[in-house]
Design a protein around this motif. Structure first.
Motif: not given
Ligand code: RFL
Ligand code: PHB
Length: 404
Positions: A39-48
């Motif tokens: 789960i620490e490597r799972r690449v997903r969203a990037g906009v906060l």
């Protein structure tokens, strides 16, 4: 085993909830199917959104985010051979987005929980929720966890939502006839801000994670396979869709990760049943064009933590009873904005010449009218609480989804 709140899923929703509860002196146990490494490597969203950043900073988990996150004051809409900047600093002064990977948020939250002695169980099998009407409990890997409340934060494919008895939930759904192919590459971003590009050949997005790492997405057919996309094809398609304005050159580099994401809008109402409360993707998902998914998960959990604070404080269930209604205004605003951005920027196979003209006219309007551009900007950076509070009240009553 006993805890106050049993939390299923260690995504942004589950981890942040556990942390916010800890700050209120409420105990929880987080049960996660995957490994910590995964789960620490799972690449997903990037906009906060601004509100997401504020929540994380206020909760004391924003130090690295403030240091390493990239604050952006605008995005570019690129089409018809030109780029058009949506300038947040002018349209929504004082509000911005921060580009910071979801897995970095997840890492920061796991570190904070473990440092505070929090209980996160990774790689647990066969999680199931029971007795949701009263005295609920969770079973997993031969163990039993009794709790006062269960938080279903286990994403779209989790076990929580399907455990609600048939006929309770109304489901509202929209499938799109295309998917996104996402790529993470070791190459410096080719522009300072995100570029949302509309083309006859399909949508493309230029995003980033750091000064050395770029993130790209391509609109692809829904039934495409990764095997159809060798590296040369990915780069040539990104070049064709992004190198459409004079002087722009796409930098290319080593592809670190790639994957295909279906595009879907989905809402299950209400977001609660008995002592089970759903948060984040477990209750709703949006197509990623509006960059709203993770922000919605954070917004849900902010409401749920406050309601649970009241419940464990004085036993009052008023905020908990109103949890779903309090969330759905924002949820539906994000559904609409995500659908709007998706239809504005993608090509649909069944679009005729008339539909394409409408789409281009819409883009011209959004990029030339300050009122229209402000609509995009204020939704993109995130609407404040009071602006979305009432929407769900009416919307929730007006529609009837499919019974589930
Ligand atoms: P998550 O992150 O899916 O976490 C759920 C966790 O539950 C675990 N789980 C289980 N655990 C135990 N037992 C079971 N039976 C379980 N079943 C599942 C899972 O392993 C997982 O760890 O849900 P959460 O916390 O609600 O967070 C939601 C966000 O992850 C999601 O909305 C965003 O990633 C969506 N999204 C974006 N959101 C944004 O706000 N901004 C963006 O820019 C953005 N871009 C994106 C996105 C999602 C994407 N994909 C891959 C779907 C871009 C992409 C490509
Ligand atoms: C991302 O950087 O992963 C990203 C950015 C904007 C979106 C979706 C994803 O709309």
């Amino acid at each position: 085993m006993r805890t106050q709140v049993g939390i299923i899923g260690a995504g942004p929703a589950g981890l942040l909830l556990s942390h916010l509860l800890h700050l209120r002196g409420i105990s929880s146990v987080v049960l996660e199917r995957r490994s910590r490494d995964y789960i620490e490597r799972r690449v997903r969203a990037g906009v906060l959104e601004q509100g997401t950043v504020d929540t994380l900073v206020r909760a004391g988990v924003g130090a690295r985010l403030l240091r390493e996150g990239m604050s952006h004051q605008g995005i570019e809409l690129r089409y018809g051979g030109a780029g058009h900047r949506i300038a947040f600093e002018k349209l929504v002064p004082g509000r911005a987005i921060t580009v910071y990977g979801q897995q970095e948020v997840v890492k920061d939250l796991i570190a904070a929980r473990l440092e505070a002695g929090g209980d996160i169980r990774f790689e647990v099998d066969d999680v199931a929720v029971h007795s949701l009407e009263a005295e609920p409990y969770v079973t997993f890997g031969g163990e039993r966890l009794d709790c006062d409340v269960i938080a279903g934060c286990d994403g779209f494919h989790g076990v929580s939502r399907p455990s609600i008895p048939e006929g309770v939930l109304s489901v509202f759904e929209r499938d799109y006839p295309f998917a996104w192919l996402g790529v993470l590459a070791r190459v410096r971003p080719s522009a300072e801000e995100l570029i949302y590009a509309r083309n006859e050949a399909g949508f493309a997005l230029h995003s980033m994670r750091s000064p050395e790492i770029s993130r790209f997405y391509l609109q692809v057919p829904a039934d495409t396979q990764m095997a159809d996309w060798p590296e040369e094809r990915i780069w040539s398609e990104l070049r064709a869709r992004l190198e459409t304005v004079p002087g722009f050159t796409l930098e290319t580099g080593e592809i670190l990760e790639s994957g295909i994401t279906p595009m879907r809008g989905f809402v299950a109402e209400p977001m609660q049943y008995g002592r089970l409360y759903l948060a984040g993707d477990a209750a709703h998902i949006v197509p990623p064009t509006g960059a709203k998914g993770m922000n919605l998960a954070v917004a849900d959990v902010r409401v749920l933590a406050e309601a649970l604070g009241r419940f464990f404080g004085d036993g009052s269930t008023d905020l908990l009873d109103g949890y779903s209604a309090a969330c759905l205004g924002r949820v539906w605003r994000a559904q609409h904005f995500s659908w709007w951005m998706t239809t504005l920027l993608h090509t649909f196979d069944d679009d005729d010449a008339y539909a394409r003209k409408l789409q281009l006219s819409h883009l011209d309007y959004v990029t030339s009218s300050e009122a229209a551009a402000t609509t995009l900007a204020e939704n993109y950076v995130g609407l404040p609480e009071q602006a979305v509070a009432m929407v769900g009240q009416e919307g929730g009553q007006a529609g009837h989804g499919d019974q589930r």
